[in-house]
Design an enzyme around this catalytic site. Structure first.
Site, short mmCIF file in Angstrom:
data_model
loop_
_atom_site.label_atom_id
_atom_site.label_comp_id
_atom_site.label_asym_id
_atom_site.label_seq_id
_atom_site.Cartn_x
_atom_site.Cartn_y
_atom_site.Cartn_z
N SER A 122 0.82 -1.22 0.00
CA SER A 122 0.00 0.00 0.00
C SER A 122 0.85 1.26 0.00
CB SER A 122 -0.92 0.02 1.22
OG SER A 122 -1.87 -1.02 1.16
N GLU A 238 -4.91 -13.18 2.46
CA GLU A 238 -5.31 -12.26 3.54
C GLU A 238 -6.82 -12.18 3.68
OE1 GLU A 238 -1.80 -8.91 3.74
OE2 GLU A 238 -3.38 -8.65 2.25
#
Length: 362
Positions: A122, A238
């Site tokens: 990110s 995830e």
């Protein structure tokens, strides 16, 4: 469907309970105390024979069915200890896409906890829309030189290594111009800054600045341009609750709330109990599918939405029961708000479900 333990599973569960009766009190706490002790907890679980259970033996795992991981999750929640450290995304990402040399070099240290890792995906302008990232890795001789800025990077302040996603071909399609690397965190050109969360935790997340950091070309995971495939393997893992142990912890928090509630359960608490039970059965179904060799793709987005709904339902119940008087319950509520953002926003998950599962042209 019979969810009872087999004789072998029951024996394993009892051995784990005995181990926890001795060691559980050594590893407790929350907030910064929890994050500070996570590495020690990881190594203790591994030494006890309770970590890396379903991963390959050649890298330090035990190659057992994934049901044993679920048993560990359930018993850790029951004992009130920290959960299993979440490093499966690394095992799956590197295990599936890296060459044998990288797997042999890095997977054992990931599994036994002797090396610490973080994930450099990110960015401030590229979270859910990961393909828009701007961190670059430019080839210079036998190395790539990295420039960019990552954020929400768990454990970045203590990590030895980072699974980094960077743009190696600025002229290619934005999904095809990405590559993945294993980059050393303790080197010139890497600067880390911690981020304080609204629940008071100061050392879970960080932001990382790369300013001329070097990574050898042979530490690329997969081929040039394979970064998007690596990223999808990682985020797919995830988003699966069956391997993260969330369901058992939601149940435990609901039981805590029921014990602290005066009078009949509130609507928020009753709904949280229903949601936690729903997720538990969903996790069991996913586990059964794993045991039958079924792998999931975009269905992970369904799992992620379910986790979000359940965690935020339980979080709302915690706020209703504890208000601002109980720091632990308030922290549970505050942390739950992030679930609809972390790992891809709920809006992104709904778009994936619409396009890739329902076949809608949106």
């Amino acid at each position: 469907m019979d969810f009872r333990d087999s004789p072998q599973e029951a024996g394993f569960r009892e051995r784990l309970r005995c181990w926890l009766s001795v060691h559980a009190t050594e590893f407790s706490g929350s907030g910064d105390e929890y994050w500070a002790g996570q590495a020690q907890w990881h190594r203790a679980l591994y030494r006890g024979g309770f970590f890396g259970l379903s991963w390959p033996r050649e890298y330090g795992g035990q190659q057992l069915p994934p049901v044993y991981d679920i048993i560990v999750d359930e018993e850790l929640a029951r004992a009130g200890t920290p959960p299993r450290p979440s490093v499966g995304y690394l095992v799956y990402g590197i295990g599936r896409h890296a060459n044998d040399e990288l797997r042999q070099r890095f997977l054992p240290g990931i599994i036994d906890g002797t090396e610490r890792w973080c994930q450099g995906f990110s960015e401030p302008g590229a979270g859910s829309d990961l393909a828009s990232l701007t961190t670059t890795a430019t080839r210079e001789g036998e190395n790539y030189v990295v420039h960019g800025h990552k954020i929400w990077t768990s454990y970045s302040d203590v990590a030895d290594w980072c699974l980094l996603l960077a743009r190696t071909d600025p002229e290619a399609n934005r999904h095809r111009g990405l590559s993945a690397f294993v980059i050393a965190m303790k080197q010139p050109g890497v600067q880390q800054r911690t981020l304080r969360m609204m629940n008071g935790v100061t050392n879970e997340f960080g932001q990382v600045f790369f300013d001329g950091a070097m990574v050898p070309a042979d530490r690329m995971v997969g081929a040039p341009g394979d970064g998007w495939a690596v990223a999808m393997t990682v985020v797919g893992h995830e988003r699966e609750p069956a391997t993260l142990g969330y369901a058992a912890r939601y149940h435990k928090l609901v039981r805590t709330l029921l014990a602290r509630n005066d009078g009949p359960p509130t609507e928020a608490l009753a709904w949280a109990a229903v949601q936690a039970e729903m997720l538990t059965h969903h996790v069991r179904r996913r586990l059964s599918e794993q045991l039958d060799g079924v792998s999931h793709g975009p269905e992970g987005s369904l799992d992620k939405l379910l986790m979000t709904w359940v965690e935020q339902s339980v979080g709302h119940a915690a706020l209703a029961i504890g208000g601002t008087r109980d720091p632990d319950l308030l922290s549970a509520y505050l942390y739950s708000r992030a679930q609809s953002v972390m790992g891809g926003t709920s809006q992104i998950q709904k778009n994936i479900i619409a396009r890739r599962i329902l076949g809608l042209g949106v």
